[in-house]
Motif scaffolding. Structure first.
Motif, PDB file in Angstrom:
ATOM      1  N   GLY A 112       1.040  -1.033  -0.042  1.00  0.00           N
ATOM      2  CA  GLY A 112      -0.037  -0.115   0.072  1.00  0.00           C
ATOM      3  C   GLY A 112       0.776   1.223   0.037  1.00  0.00           C
ATOM      4  N   ALA A 113       1.801   1.457   1.128  1.00  0.00           N
ATOM      5  CA  ALA A 113       2.553   2.492   0.944  1.00  0.00           C
ATOM      6  C   ALA A 113       3.926   2.052   0.074  1.00  0.00           C
ATOM      7  N   GLU A 114       4.058   0.640  -0.020  1.00  0.00           N
ATOM      8  CA  GLU A 114       5.074   0.204  -1.068  1.00  0.00           C
ATOM      9  C   GLU A 114       6.411   0.849  -0.381  1.00  0.00           C
ATOM     10  N   HIS A 115       6.599   0.533   0.876  1.00  0.00           N
ATOM     11  CA  HIS A 115       7.996   0.879   1.448  1.00  0.00           C
ATOM     12  C   HIS A 115       8.860  -0.196   1.762  1.00  0.00           C
ATOM     13  N   VAL A 116      10.105  -0.235   1.764  1.00  0.00           N
ATOM     14  CA  VAL A 116      11.107  -1.065   2.316  1.00  0.00           C
ATOM     15  C   VAL A 116      11.524  -0.290   3.850  1.00  0.00           C
ATOM     16  N   LEU A 117      11.276  -1.408   4.867  1.00  0.00           N
ATOM     17  CA  LEU A 117      11.672  -0.858   6.161  1.00  0.00           C
ATOM     18  C   LEU A 117      13.086  -1.296   6.615  1.00  0.00           C
ATOM     19  N   ILE A 118      13.983  -0.296   7.143  1.00  0.00           N
ATOM     20  CA  ILE A 118      15.299  -0.908   7.535  1.00  0.00           C
ATOM     21  C   ILE A 118      15.825  -0.605   8.838  1.00  0.00           C
ATOM     22  N   ASP A 119      16.368  -1.356   9.522  1.00  0.00           N
ATOM     23  CA  ASP A 119      16.905  -0.899  10.956  1.00  0.00           C
ATOM     24  C   ASP A 119      18.378  -0.604  10.977  1.00  0.00           C
ATOM     25  N   PHE A 120      18.365   0.754  11.705  1.00  0.00           N
ATOM     26  CA  PHE A 120      19.812   1.136  11.986  1.00  0.00           C
ATOM     27  C   PHE A 120      20.325   1.302  13.485  1.00  0.00           C
ATOM     28  N   PRO A 121      21.444   1.312  13.845  1.00  0.00           N
ATOM     29  CA  PRO A 121      21.517   1.972  15.323  1.00  0.00           C
ATOM     30  C   PRO A 121      21.404   3.322  15.439  1.00  0.00           C
ATOM     31  N   ASP A 122      21.020   3.676  16.596  1.00  0.00           N
ATOM     32  CA  ASP A 122      20.559   5.023  16.953  1.00  0.00           C
ATOM     33  C   ASP A 122      21.646   5.949  16.501  1.00  0.00           C
ATOM     34  N   GLU A 123      23.106   5.665  16.608  1.00  0.00           N
ATOM     35  CA  GLU A 123      24.083   6.781  16.180  1.00  0.00           C
ATOM     36  C   GLU A 123      23.891   7.085  14.649  1.00  0.00           C
TER      37      GLU A 123
END
Length: 293
Positions: A112-123
């Motif tokens: 729907g949004a057609e997004h790819v989600l990615i995790d990164f560290p806080d810094e």
């Protein structure tokens, strides 16, 4: 378990961070109440893999960094390609700006949004801007279980797949999961034939049913078993079928919506069995999000 890992190709795809959009108007929830809340897109600093999917003052919130090929090409074949190639567990690398060179991990597709989600560290989050570019080493589409031709696998890096703790017994696959979702709770996304992109939602209008099935404690990154749902060639109810996926976005207030699940494994035949395990979360397996060392 024998897989065709050595035959898969690794191809680069590159996207940018999504600029959040909003109408600025109220929407209407499943209980008839109006709401006006933050939603998808952007760099989400305080919502991560491992956090609860319920309770946020938001709707469809996406943990970590939301990306897209290009803001102007959301509905293009190129953006669908970006979503298709990127698999859960793939390495992502920032290639512009102050965070250039920093690495993260793909955690899901949001349809729907057609997004790819990615995790990164806080810094890394602190250095990113909405103009930054992110390159993903896509690897996983085309994955096959060589001894189980009736089990289909999509959207997952084979290196992550091998860490899931799946066991073989009597011709079946036993998969560790946090919860079992009954078929009648699946909502938005039913009928989609885009199995290599997107997700579909666990409906959350009936809180008593969610409590009965232990779903109120779901967290981003949890692996769940969807009973009697076949995702082989489209999302459809089929008695005896099963699908396995990762919870990728938060609860939602719209009717027919709720936490989204990106499917990575399915069979129309009764070949997949759930094994309840509270540690069945990609964050714990990959040491990302709230589980980062």
């Amino acid at each position: 378990m024998r897989i065709n890992k050595e035959r898969l190709v690794m191809i680069s795809v590159q996207g940018t961070i999504v600029k959040p959009e909003h109408s600025g108007r109220h929407a209407v929830a499943h209980d008839g109440k109006p709401f006006m809340l933050p939603g998808t897109g952007g760099i989400t600093y305080n919502v991560k893999v491992g956090d609860p999917v319920f309770g946020w003052a938001a709707d469809h919130v996406e943990p970590g960094v939301s990306t897209i090929l290009d803001q102007e090409k959301r509905d293009s074949g190129q953006n669908r390609g970006y979503n298709f190639y990127a698999c859960i567990g793939n390495e992502a690398r920032v290639v512009s700006g102050d965070a250039k060179g920093a690495k993260g991990i793909v955690t899901g597709h949001h349809g729907g949004a057609e997004h790819v989600l990615i995790d990164f560290p806080d810094e890394v989050l602190e250095k990113l801007t909405l103009d930054d570019k992110i390159l993903i080493k896509s690897f996983g589409q085309g994955l096959e279980l060589l001894d189980y031709p009736d089990v289909h696998v999509y959207n997952i890096d084979p290196n992550l797949f091998e860490k899931l703790g799946i066991e073989e017994k009597d011709g079946k696959l036993f998969v560790p999961v946090v919860a079992v979702v009954p078929s009648y709770l699946m909502g938005s996304g039913i009928g989609s034939t885009s199995m290599g992109t997107g997700d579909y939602d666990i409906m959350t209008a009936d809180q008593d049913v969610l409590k009965e099935h232990g779903l109120l404690d779901l967290r981003f990154g949890d692996i769940v078993y969807i009973k009697d749902y076949d995702n082989s060639y489209g999302r459809c109810y089929r008695k005896g079928a099963a699908s396995i996926g990762v919870v990728i976005h938060s609860d939602c207030k719209y009717a027919g919506h709720g936490p989204g699940v990106t499917i990575f494994m399915t069979s129309a035949k009764p070949l997949i069995e759930p094994v309840l395990n509270p540690d069945a979360n990609i964050g714990k397996i990959l040491r990302i999000g709230r589980y980062r060392d």
